[in-house]
Design a protein around this motif. Structure first.
Motif, short mmCIF file in Angstrom:
data_model
loop_
_atom_site.label_atom_id
_atom_site.label_comp_id
_atom_site.label_asym_id
_atom_site.label_seq_id
_atom_site.Cartn_x
_atom_site.Cartn_y
_atom_site.Cartn_z
N PRO A 157 0.84 -1.20 0.00
CA PRO A 157 0.00 0.00 0.00
C PRO A 157 0.88 1.26 0.00
N ASN A 158 0.49 2.25 -0.77
CA ASN A 158 1.19 3.55 -0.83
C ASN A 158 2.58 3.54 -1.47
N ALA A 159 2.94 2.45 -2.13
CA ALA A 159 4.25 2.41 -2.80
C ALA A 159 4.28 3.40 -3.97
N GLY A 160 3.09 3.71 -4.50
CA GLY A 160 3.02 4.65 -5.62
C GLY A 160 2.67 3.96 -6.93
N LYS A 161 2.04 2.80 -6.85
CA LYS A 161 1.65 2.06 -8.06
C LYS A 161 0.71 2.88 -8.94
N SER A 162 -0.30 3.47 -8.29
CA SER A 162 -1.29 4.21 -9.07
C SER A 162 -0.71 5.50 -9.64
N GLN A 163 0.15 6.13 -8.84
CA GLN A 163 0.82 7.34 -9.33
C GLN A 163 1.69 6.98 -10.55
N LEU A 164 2.39 5.87 -10.48
CA LEU A 164 3.25 5.45 -11.57
C LEU A 164 2.40 5.08 -12.79
N HIS A 165 1.29 4.40 -12.55
CA HIS A 165 0.37 4.04 -13.63
C HIS A 165 -0.10 5.30 -14.35
N SER A 166 -0.47 6.29 -13.55
CA SER A 166 -0.96 7.54 -14.10
C SER A 166 0.14 8.27 -14.87
N GLN A 167 1.35 8.29 -14.31
CA GLN A 167 2.49 8.96 -14.96
C GLN A 167 2.84 8.26 -16.29
N LEU A 168 2.79 6.95 -16.31
CA LEU A 168 3.23 6.20 -17.50
C LEU A 168 2.15 6.07 -18.57
N THR A 169 0.90 6.07 -18.16
CA THR A 169 -0.17 5.80 -19.13
C THR A 169 -1.10 6.99 -19.33
N GLY A 170 -0.96 7.99 -18.49
CA GLY A 170 -1.88 9.12 -18.58
C GLY A 170 -3.25 8.79 -18.02
N SER A 171 -3.33 7.67 -17.30
CA SER A 171 -4.63 7.26 -16.73
C SER A 171 -4.96 8.14 -15.53
N LYS A 172 -6.17 8.06 -15.13
CA LYS A 172 -6.57 8.76 -13.91
C LYS A 172 -6.77 7.71 -12.81
N ALA A 173 -5.74 6.87 -12.62
CA ALA A 173 -5.83 5.85 -11.58
C ALA A 173 -6.06 6.52 -10.23
N VAL B 149 -1.32 -2.77 -15.95
CA VAL B 149 -2.51 -2.97 -15.14
C VAL B 149 -2.20 -2.62 -13.69
N ASP B 150 -2.87 -1.57 -13.21
CA ASP B 150 -2.71 -1.17 -11.81
C ASP B 150 -3.49 -2.15 -10.94
N MET B 151 -2.90 -2.53 -9.83
CA MET B 151 -3.51 -3.56 -8.97
C MET B 151 -3.68 -3.03 -7.55
N PRO B 152 -4.60 -3.65 -6.82
CA PRO B 152 -4.69 -3.30 -5.40
C PRO B 152 -3.43 -3.78 -4.67
N PRO B 153 -3.19 -3.23 -3.49
CA PRO B 153 -1.93 -3.53 -2.80
C PRO B 153 -1.87 -4.94 -2.22
N ILE B 154 -0.64 -5.34 -1.92
CA ILE B 154 -0.42 -6.62 -1.22
C ILE B 154 0.44 -6.30 0.00
N SER B 155 0.02 -6.83 1.16
CA SER B 155 0.86 -6.68 2.35
C SER B 155 0.86 -8.02 3.08
N SER B 156 1.60 -8.08 4.19
CA SER B 156 1.74 -9.37 4.89
C SER B 156 0.38 -9.91 5.34
N ASP B 157 -0.57 -9.01 5.64
CA ASP B 157 -1.85 -9.53 6.12
C ASP B 157 -3.01 -9.23 5.17
N TYR B 158 -2.68 -8.87 3.92
CA TYR B 158 -3.77 -8.53 3.02
C TYR B 158 -3.41 -8.84 1.58
N ILE B 159 -4.27 -9.60 0.92
CA ILE B 159 -4.15 -9.79 -0.53
C ILE B 159 -5.54 -10.15 -1.04
N GLU B 160 -5.94 -9.55 -2.15
CA GLU B 160 -7.22 -9.93 -2.76
C GLU B 160 -7.03 -11.30 -3.40
N GLY B 161 -7.88 -12.25 -3.06
CA GLY B 161 -7.74 -13.60 -3.61
C GLY B 161 -7.75 -13.60 -5.14
#
Ligand SMILES: Nc1nc2c(ncn2[C@@H]2O[C@H](COP(=O)(O)OP(=O)(O)O)[C@@H](O)[C@H]2O)c(=O)[nH]1
Ligand SMILES: [Mg+2]
Length: 350
Positions: free
Chosen positions: A90-106, A133-145
């Motif tokens: 979470p908060n690594a900047g995936k969506s910001q990077l997605h937006s910067q690289l693709t012009g998306s409004k992630a 493809v921007d994805m939801p975050p992964i952490s030690s106690d959280y991952i979308e199946g």
């Protein structure tokens, strides 16, 4: 893996592994279920096959109904030269990077878990695009199946880390562990960067039957992207320490998704790593169509381009004529000829 898997079953399994489209995968899964020897030793595998049939059927249903407010779509249809997933804490900047690289409004936000569903976007490189493809975050106690479903069509992964976060090594470890537990292994072998991953030696059980790997384990090449380089003094040094600490063999890049610094290196790295080959088609006596290249991988052939143009062209293909750096102008080549980047090709039918 259980013994006594028949050649018919194995053929279906092989076809499943090679299939890219969900519809095709589903067809081969059904064939696997139909042909798997039904006994105790295959119970587990039968369960896995049934679970995947259910998952893929649901995905296909959701994709068909999208717009009509049905279930969410977790698996994004591949477009462009390759599909690359953005993974990270979470908060690594995936969506910001997605937006910067693709012009998306992630969805970008200073709160964790802003991104809920996979979000596609197109990253341009010269005259082609990669699908990010921007994805939801992964952490030690959280991952979308369902992240596991989302990663099925992916060709590779960008693991995004916040270089300014003192805990980023632990985050990467947690992400890799979460994925491994769900049968997704990341590795640093990209065909254009390092020689291919050595294949495991074949193993045999006591009956002399070959032990084959779990068909549902997937292995994806990954690049470690050190983000927020604007917040650290020496991002290259930080990245090096990180890979040495974790004994990671992933290629690396450092960027600031916020300022855009270093972002242009990502598409060029992907192009090289995936060994993308662009091919332009032409009609006899006419100039080449340079507006839209077909994209292949190094090693793919005239027949593979013909298949992309139209399956009837592939079936009727007799030879190609090539203009490019690795052939003389107008050289006639067979369907099995491997193409080079920027080749121009004329396809001749029977
Ligand atoms: N300083 C700085 N902040 C960034 C950078 N990239 C992302 N952020 C910020 O980090 C926070 C989380 O970003 P987001 O893209 O939503 O992270 P995600 O959870 O990985 O998708 C946001 O407040 C962003 O503005 C960067 O390169 N530099
Ligand atoms: Mg996000």
């Amino acid at each position: 893996m259980p013994a006594n898997l028949t050649p018919v079953y194995r053929k279906a399994e092989e076809a499943y592994r090679n299939a890219r489209e969900p519809g095709e995968k589903l067809e081969h899964l059904k064939e696997m279920l139909r042909t798997i020897p039904k006994h105790k030793g295959t119970d587990h595998l039968q369960g896995d096959i049934k679970r995947w049939i259910k998952e893929i059927t649901e995905e296909i249903g959701a994709a068909k109904q999208s717009g009509k407010k049905k279930g969410p779509v977790h698996s994004i249809r591949r477009e462009g030269a390759a599909q690359i997933a953005l993974l990270g804490a979470p908060n690594a900047g995936k969506s910001q990077l997605h937006s910067q690289l693709t012009g998306s409004k992630a969805d970008i936000g200073p709160y964790p878990f802003t991104t809920k569903l996979p979000q596609p976007g197109m990253l341009p490189f010269e005259d082609i695009y990669f699908q990010l493809v921007d994805m939801p975050p992964i952490s030690s106690d959280y991952i979308e199946g369902w992240i596991v479903n989302s990663l099925q069509p992916a060709d590779g992964v960008l693991v995004v880390v916040d270089l300014a976060d003192p805990a980023c090594a632990e985050h990467i470890q947690a992400i890799l562990q979460q994925l491994t537990e769900r049968k997704i292994d990341l590795h640093g072998y990209w065909p254009g960067l390092r020689s291919p991953k050595p294949l495991p030696e074949p193993a045999f059980d006591e009956d002399g039957e070959e032990i084959i790997g779990d068909p549902f384990r997937i292995s994806l090449p990954a690049i470690l992207v050190g983000n927020k380089s604007d917040l650290v003094n020496d991002p290259a040094a930080e990245l090096q320490v990180l890979t040495e600490l974790l004994e990671l063999d992933f290629p690396t890049a450092h960027v600031s998704a916020l300022t855009g610094a270093g972002c242009e290196t990502v598409s060029a790295l992907l192009f090289k790593a995936l060994q993308i080959v662009r091919v332009y088609t032409k009609q006899p006596g006419k100039p080449a169509d340079t507006s839209r290249p077909f994209t292949l991988r190094r090693g793919q052939t005239v027949f593979d381009v013909a298949t992309q143009v139209h399956k009837d062209i592939a079936t009727g293909l007799r030879y190609g004529k090539i203009w490019g750096t690795e052939a003389y102008a107008g050289q006639q080549v067979g369907p099995e000829h491997a193409l080079a980047d920027k080749d121009i090709i004329e396809l001749h039918m029977k």
